[in-house]
Design a protein around this motif. Sequence first.
Motif, PDB file in Angstrom:
ATOM      1  N   ALA A  99      70.254 -75.949  10.557  1.00  0.00           N
ATOM      2  CA  ALA A  99      70.158 -77.312  11.493  1.00  0.00           C
ATOM      3  C   ALA A  99      71.720 -77.656  11.780  1.00  0.00           C
ATOM      4  CB  ALA A  99      69.736 -78.335  10.628  1.00  0.00           C
ATOM      5  N   ARG A 100      72.845 -77.235  10.918  1.00  0.00           N
ATOM      6  CA  ARG A 100      74.069 -77.616  11.187  1.00  0.00           C
ATOM      7  C   ARG A 100      74.516 -76.699  12.294  1.00  0.00           C
ATOM      8  NH1 ARG A 100      78.199 -77.176   6.360  1.00  0.00           N
ATOM      9  NH2 ARG A 100      79.510 -76.605   8.035  1.00  0.00           N
ATOM     10  N   VAL A 101      74.280 -75.289  12.277  1.00  0.00           N
ATOM     11  CA  VAL A 101      74.472 -74.350  13.196  1.00  0.00           C
ATOM     12  C   VAL A 101      73.849 -74.773  14.409  1.00  0.00           C
ATOM     13  CG1 VAL A 101      74.488 -72.167  14.051  1.00  0.00           C
ATOM     14  CG2 VAL A 101      74.715 -72.603  11.500  1.00  0.00           C
ATOM     15  N   ILE A 102      72.556 -75.140  14.445  1.00  0.00           N
ATOM     16  CA  ILE A 102      71.773 -75.437  15.733  1.00  0.00           C
ATOM     17  C   ILE A 102      72.451 -76.830  16.536  1.00  0.00           C
ATOM     18  CG2 ILE A 102      69.759 -76.317  16.734  1.00  0.00           C
ATOM     19  CD1 ILE A 102      68.254 -74.673  14.573  1.00  0.00           C
ATOM     20  N   ASN A 103      72.781 -77.634  15.936  1.00  0.00           N
ATOM     21  CA  ASN A 103      73.186 -78.986  16.360  1.00  0.00           C
ATOM     22  C   ASN A 103      74.666 -78.864  16.870  1.00  0.00           C
ATOM     23  OD1 ASN A 103      71.018 -80.486  16.569  1.00  0.00           O
ATOM     24  ND2 ASN A 103      71.258 -81.038  14.444  1.00  0.00           N
ATOM     25  N   ALA A 104      75.413 -77.729  16.209  1.00  0.00           N
ATOM     26  CA  ALA A 104      76.817 -77.615  16.566  1.00  0.00           C
ATOM     27  C   ALA A 104      76.871 -76.854  17.939  1.00  0.00           C
ATOM     28  CB  ALA A 104      77.571 -76.975  15.630  1.00  0.00           C
ATOM     29  N   VAL A 105      75.958 -76.092  18.063  1.00  0.00           N
ATOM     30  CA  VAL A 105      75.906 -75.205  19.355  1.00  0.00           C
ATOM     31  C   VAL A 105      75.430 -76.203  20.486  1.00  0.00           C
ATOM     32  CG1 VAL A 105      74.400 -73.153  20.661  1.00  0.00           C
ATOM     33  CG2 VAL A 105      75.289 -72.863  18.214  1.00  0.00           C
ATOM     34  N   ARG A 106      74.213 -77.039  20.166  1.00  0.00           N
ATOM     35  CA  ARG A 106      73.792 -77.956  21.052  1.00  0.00           C
ATOM     36  C   ARG A 106      74.806 -79.055  21.593  1.00  0.00           C
ATOM     37  NH1 ARG A 106      68.673 -78.108  22.022  1.00  0.00           N
ATOM     38  NH2 ARG A 106      68.782 -80.380  22.729  1.00  0.00           N
ATOM     39  N   GLU A 107      75.537 -79.369  20.811  1.00  0.00           N
ATOM     40  CA  GLU A 107      76.760 -80.193  20.973  1.00  0.00           C
ATOM     41  C   GLU A 107      77.890 -79.588  22.023  1.00  0.00           C
ATOM     42  OE1 GLU A 107      77.700 -82.262  17.111  1.00  0.00           O
ATOM     43  OE2 GLU A 107      79.735 -81.234  17.736  1.00  0.00           O
ATOM     44  N   PHE A 108      78.105 -78.227  21.720  1.00  0.00           N
ATOM     45  CA  PHE A 108      79.081 -77.644  22.865  1.00  0.00           C
ATOM     46  C   PHE A 108      78.531 -77.557  24.143  1.00  0.00           C
ATOM     47  CE2 PHE A 108      80.374 -73.759  24.798  1.00  0.00           C
ATOM     48  CZ  PHE A 108      81.662 -73.944  24.758  1.00  0.00           C
ATOM     49  N   PHE A 109      77.182 -77.678  24.191  1.00  0.00           N
ATOM     50  CA  PHE A 109      76.711 -77.551  25.520  1.00  0.00           C
ATOM     51  C   PHE A 109      76.071 -78.918  25.788  1.00  0.00           C
ATOM     52  CE2 PHE A 109      75.999 -73.139  24.284  1.00  0.00           C
ATOM     53  CZ  PHE A 109      76.457 -72.451  25.600  1.00  0.00           C
ATOM     54  N   GLY A 110      76.521 -79.883  25.205  1.00  0.00           N
ATOM     55  CA  GLY A 110      76.545 -81.361  25.895  1.00  0.00           C
ATOM     56  C   GLY A 110      74.938 -81.928  25.607  1.00  0.00           C
ATOM     57  N   ALA A 111      74.349 -81.125  24.576  1.00  0.00           N
ATOM     58  CA  ALA A 111      72.742 -81.497  24.668  1.00  0.00           C
ATOM     59  C   ALA A 111      72.756 -82.239  23.363  1.00  0.00           C
ATOM     60  CB  ALA A 111      72.094 -80.081  24.295  1.00  0.00           C
ATOM     61  N   PRO A 112      71.452 -83.158  23.358  1.00  0.00           N
ATOM     62  CA  PRO A 112      71.334 -84.047  22.165  1.00  0.00           C
ATOM     63  C   PRO A 112      71.046 -83.317  20.713  1.00  0.00           C
ATOM     64  CG  PRO A 112      69.716 -84.395  23.606  1.00  0.00           C
ATOM     65  CD  PRO A 112      70.598 -83.393  24.364  1.00  0.00           C
ATOM     66  N   HIS A 113      71.447 -83.796  19.579  1.00  0.00           N
ATOM     67  CA  HIS A 113      71.172 -83.076  18.381  1.00  0.00           C
ATOM     68  C   HIS A 113      69.539 -83.209  18.267  1.00  0.00           C
ATOM     69  CE1 HIS A 113      74.848 -83.362  15.822  1.00  0.00           C
ATOM     70  NE2 HIS A 113      75.067 -82.983  16.816  1.00  0.00           N
ATOM     71  N   LEU A 114      68.946 -82.170  17.650  1.00  0.00           N
ATOM     72  CA  LEU A 114      67.687 -82.211  17.280  1.00  0.00           C
ATOM     73  C   LEU A 114      67.440 -82.630  15.657  1.00  0.00           C
ATOM     74  CD1 LEU A 114      66.555 -78.495  18.532  1.00  0.00           C
ATOM     75  CD2 LEU A 114      66.008 -80.761  19.529  1.00  0.00           C
ATOM     76  N   ASP A 115      66.617 -83.208  15.742  1.00  0.00           N
ATOM     77  CA  ASP A 115      66.003 -83.572  14.346  1.00  0.00           C
ATOM     78  C   ASP A 115      65.322 -82.321  13.698  1.00  0.00           C
ATOM     79  OD1 ASP A 115      65.023 -84.422  12.000  1.00  0.00           O
ATOM     80  OD2 ASP A 115      64.007 -86.242  12.595  1.00  0.00           O
ATOM     81  N   CYS A 116      66.307 -81.548  13.093  1.00  0.00           N
ATOM     82  CA  CYS A 116      65.913 -80.254  12.699  1.00  0.00           C
ATOM     83  C   CYS A 116      64.671 -80.179  11.849  1.00  0.00           C
ATOM     84  CB  CYS A 116      66.945 -79.381  12.413  1.00  0.00           C
ATOM     85  SG  CYS A 116      67.864 -78.869  14.001  1.00  0.00           S
ATOM     86  N   ALA A 117      64.686 -81.060  10.722  1.00  0.00           N
ATOM     87  CA  ALA A 117      63.640 -81.150   9.925  1.00  0.00           C
ATOM     88  C   ALA A 117      62.305 -81.142  10.512  1.00  0.00           C
ATOM     89  CB  ALA A 117      63.815 -82.223   8.935  1.00  0.00           C
ATOM     90  N   ALA A 118      62.361 -82.181  11.221  1.00  0.00           N
ATOM     91  CA  ALA A 118      60.917 -82.253  12.185  1.00  0.00           C
ATOM     92  C   ALA A 118      60.841 -81.206  13.166  1.00  0.00           C
ATOM     93  CB  ALA A 118      61.234 -83.318  12.980  1.00  0.00           C
ATOM     94  N   HIS A 119      61.718 -80.728  13.569  1.00  0.00           N
ATOM     95  CA  HIS A 119      61.719 -79.427  14.450  1.00  0.00           C
ATOM     96  C   HIS A 119      61.017 -78.321  13.730  1.00  0.00           C
ATOM     97  CE1 HIS A 119      62.417 -77.177  18.126  1.00  0.00           C
ATOM     98  NE2 HIS A 119      62.947 -76.385  17.452  1.00  0.00           N
ATOM     99  N   VAL A 120      61.632 -78.232  12.748  1.00  0.00           N
ATOM    100  CA  VAL A 120      61.103 -76.821  11.911  1.00  0.00           C
ATOM    101  C   VAL A 120      59.669 -77.021  11.598  1.00  0.00           C
ATOM    102  CG1 VAL A 120      61.487 -75.803   9.703  1.00  0.00           C
ATOM    103  CG2 VAL A 120      63.312 -76.176  11.124  1.00  0.00           C
ATOM    104  N   MET A 121      59.478 -78.202  11.073  1.00  0.00           N
ATOM    105  CA  MET A 121      58.032 -78.493  10.721  1.00  0.00           C
ATOM    106  C   MET A 121      57.081 -78.319  11.894  1.00  0.00           C
ATOM    107  SD  MET A 121      57.924 -80.010   7.661  1.00  0.00           S
ATOM    108  CE  MET A 121      56.896 -81.437   7.417  1.00  0.00           C
TER     109      MET A 121
END
Length: 386
Positions: A356-378
């Motif tokens: 989730a940390r990796v995903i949100n760091a990548v999203r941040e770089f592209f100016g995209a909102p963070h994902l609630d990764c726990a919910a997303h993984v579910m």
Amino acid sequence: MQKIPLVDLQAQYSRIRPEIDHALAEVLASAAFIMGPQVAAFEDAFAAFCGAGHCVGVGSGTAALELSLHALGIGRGDEVITVAHTFIATAEAISAVGAKPIFVDVDPHTYTLDPGALAAAVTSQSRAVIPVHLYGQPADMTAINALAAQHGLWVIEDAAQAHGASWAGRPVGTLGHVGCFSFYPGKNLGAYGDAGAVVTADAQIAETVRLLRNHGRRAKYEHEIKGYGERLDTLQAAVLSVKLGHLRAWTAARRALAATYTNSFVDLDLTLPGVAPDAAPVWHLYVICTPQRDALARHLASQGIATGVHYPIPLHLQPAYADMGLRAGALPVTERVAAQCLSLPMYPELSQTQQARVINAVREFFGAPHLDCAAHVMATAGKPGD
Ligand SMILES: *Cc1c(COP(=O)(O)O)cnc(C)c1O
């Protein structure tokens, strides 16, 4: 802030330590360090895993390639067609037997050998083709085998990154005439040092590789042919047999991680790994492409996230292959991928929180909102991993 590595071999060892330590202790107690019974036991187990008739353990993935080429009688004056977008060992093995590597471009979606480029590269000197199942993505073996049959070429699969991957339902390593595997520590099935294997359905080829790896000998001091000192080490075979028992579960974990990465990046302006309809990849690496590769890598590094570039300089532009006379622009897809590719952390023990940390760091770089990764993984759980 805890760092996230590209691969974490310590995390893996800590989970299987009792089994590994026991297997190593057995070898130490028996002192059968060279060609102990663990070597044949692993060869049998790995042949069964691949669905191959024969498996011969050797000293490394590089040795697997070189001994295979030698066993097929490929040498001086011969051309072997392969990709420039790979680890250099693929080409070095060709050079080592005295043959000439002919570099062709890769497919823009899967980054594996482009069959169209293969067709265009065949000459009267061509003897073999080495498709590389790079990043754990199988190359298009249907098209490659058809062309090879048409032109009478041997097909040697470089499956160093693809243990357990399959194409059209058949495991890699068994699609061509010979399959070559590396068990370098960071590979999907990794030893604790150098190791490799050759698999084949052909008893004659297996027998020749068996002779070649052990100084061409049948009896202790009776040498039938000139060979190599490229045996699979007994300690490494013992480690590999333990790890092979976990490989299916580890592959399932990689597939789940790859699916989560892909689902979490679909809205971003970057190129995600392409998977052919016939391919069941094993995600040795999860590689994205973006023209902003270096800036993205720096952004991730600033957050303690390691990345890799596999590989930054294509083989035709390496000083070691300057004698081929190929210049920048010769292989446009290969060169674009080399300039844009970035490997994200990928190993079975990578936790949901870490990913989730990796995903949100990548999203941040592209100016995209963070994902609630726990919910997303579910939400994505239960989807097929590839
Ligand atoms: C690792 C690797 C090799 C070489 O394997 P070693 O065991 O390191 O000698 C060959 N080809 C590819 C594609 C690899 O990734």
